[in-house]
Scaffold this motif. Structure first.
Motif, PDB file in Angstrom:
ATOM      1  N   GLN A  65    -126.037 -11.808  28.924  1.00  0.00           N
ATOM      2  CA  GLN A  65    -125.163 -12.007  27.724  1.00  0.00           C
ATOM      3  C   GLN A  65    -124.046 -10.905  27.666  1.00  0.00           C
ATOM      4  O   GLN A  65    -123.024 -11.097  27.389  1.00  0.00           O
ATOM      5  N   THR A  66    -124.787  -9.663  27.904  1.00  0.00           N
ATOM      6  CA  THR A  66    -123.813  -8.365  27.781  1.00  0.00           C
ATOM      7  C   THR A  66    -122.902  -8.125  28.771  1.00  0.00           C
ATOM      8  O   THR A  66    -121.639  -7.801  28.579  1.00  0.00           O
ATOM      9  N   GLY A  69    -121.327 -12.283  30.030  1.00  0.00           N
ATOM     10  CA  GLY A  69    -120.890 -13.323  29.055  1.00  0.00           C
ATOM     11  C   GLY A  69    -121.705 -14.203  28.864  1.00  0.00           C
ATOM     12  O   GLY A  69    -122.862 -14.409  29.160  1.00  0.00           O
ATOM     13  N   ARG A  70    -121.250 -15.364  28.144  1.00  0.00           N
ATOM     14  CA  ARG A  70    -122.134 -16.372  27.319  1.00  0.00           C
ATOM     15  C   ARG A  70    -122.482 -17.572  28.663  1.00  0.00           C
ATOM     16  O   ARG A  70    -121.849 -18.474  28.502  1.00  0.00           O
ATOM     17  N   TYR A  71    -123.485 -17.294  29.459  1.00  0.00           N
ATOM     18  CA  TYR A  71    -123.782 -18.341  30.497  1.00  0.00           C
ATOM     19  C   TYR A  71    -125.517 -18.474  30.230  1.00  0.00           C
ATOM     20  O   TYR A  71    -125.843 -17.513  29.846  1.00  0.00           O
ATOM     21  N   THR A  73    -123.241 -22.245  30.762  1.00  0.00           N
ATOM     22  CA  THR A  73    -122.395 -22.968  30.000  1.00  0.00           C
ATOM     23  C   THR A  73    -123.339 -24.242  29.200  1.00  0.00           C
ATOM     24  O   THR A  73    -124.216 -24.662  30.089  1.00  0.00           O
ATOM     25  N   THR A  74    -122.865 -24.815  28.236  1.00  0.00           N
ATOM     26  CA  THR A  74    -123.640 -26.016  27.692  1.00  0.00           C
ATOM     27  C   THR A  74    -123.000 -27.459  28.214  1.00  0.00           C
ATOM     28  O   THR A  74    -121.778 -27.170  28.690  1.00  0.00           O
ATOM     29  N   GLU A  77    -119.651 -27.745  26.146  1.00  0.00           N
ATOM     30  CA  GLU A  77    -118.670 -26.934  26.536  1.00  0.00           C
ATOM     31  C   GLU A  77    -117.905 -27.324  27.846  1.00  0.00           C
ATOM     32  O   GLU A  77    -116.667 -27.366  27.811  1.00  0.00           O
ATOM     33  N   SER A 100    -127.647 -17.101  35.925  1.00  0.00           N
ATOM     34  CA  SER A 100    -128.045 -16.950  34.511  1.00  0.00           C
ATOM     35  C   SER A 100    -129.017 -18.286  34.235  1.00  0.00           C
ATOM     36  O   SER A 100    -129.704 -18.174  33.410  1.00  0.00           O
TER      37      SER A 100
END
Length: 222
Positions: A65-66, A69-71, A73-74, A77, A100
């Motif tokens: 996450q750091t 990124g935000r992976y 994806t949903t 999204e 991820s």
């Protein structure tokens, strides 16, 4: 007519590839989960193993996450991006989604694999559409068919496609609806074929095999 025939061929090949890749992804995920939660604890006697695994997994997820990124994806999204941009971003995205997703799933996070698969397959299908000489409308159809096929394959339910999600604002009518239904049926059929083909390659006792829960009816029959 020739263009339509080619597109039908593209759709069938795409369905087969989506089914195969979905099965491979789920098989690899099952393998990693089995290694972390069965093979290692049965081979090595490690005190407080579940707590240790949870700490390691939490640290890895935090690093992902750091750093990237935000992976993964949903599903929401991915579908939102498609509805807004008529495509799913694939440059520098597919690898991040795959890495991820594997880490998150192997350490026991409550995330459905279909969420990560939608982002991965959506990116790959968009890439394929960019490489084929198709109009923008045909690229959209190819992506739409691919995601619907992926859902149908992993749930082994032909009606699990997401066509209604995409067609809310501009539903097909008449001959277009018939043609689109035929395309969905063909791509879904080839997707299920590819998925089951990979499953058949591995015996049920294999660590690579896909595991499906048995459903029992009220009278005790399966």
């Amino acid at each position: 007519m020739r263009f339509s025939t080619l597109f039908v061929g593209y759709s069938c090949v795409l369905g087969l590839l989506v089914g195969i890749m979905s099965a491979v992804f789920l098989s690899f995920t099952n393998l990693m989960i089995d290694v972390v939660w069965t093979t290692i604890p049965e081979t090595l006697s490690i005190p407080f193993y579940p707590i240790l695994v949870g700490l390691i997994g939490g640290c890895l997820v935090g690093l992902i996450q750091t750093k990237i990124g935000r992976y993964p994806t949903t599903m929401h999204e991915t579908l939102s991006e498609f509805k807004q941009k008529k495509r799913v971003t694939y440059k520098k995205q597919i690898g991040k989604n795959f890495l991820s997703a594997i880490i998150v799933l192997m350490f026991g996070a409550s995330l459905g694999p279909e969420a990560a698969l939608a982002g991965i397959m959506g990116g790959l299908i968009t890439w394929m559409g960019d490489r084929l000489k198709l109009t923008l409308q045909r690229k959209e159809e190819l992506l739409e068919l691919g995601i619907g096929t992926m859902l149908a394959a992993i749930f082994r339910a032909p009606l699990a496609g997401v066509s209604e999600v995409f067609e809310q604002n501009n539903p097909p009518t008449g001959n277009d609806k018939v043609k689109k239904t035929i395309l969905y049926a063909l791509s879904t059929g080839f997707g299920l074929l590819g998925f089951l083909l990979i499953k058949r390659l591995f015996p049920e006792e294999s660590i690579f095999s896909l595991h499906f829960p048995k459903i029992f009816l009220g009278n005790g029959r399966q």
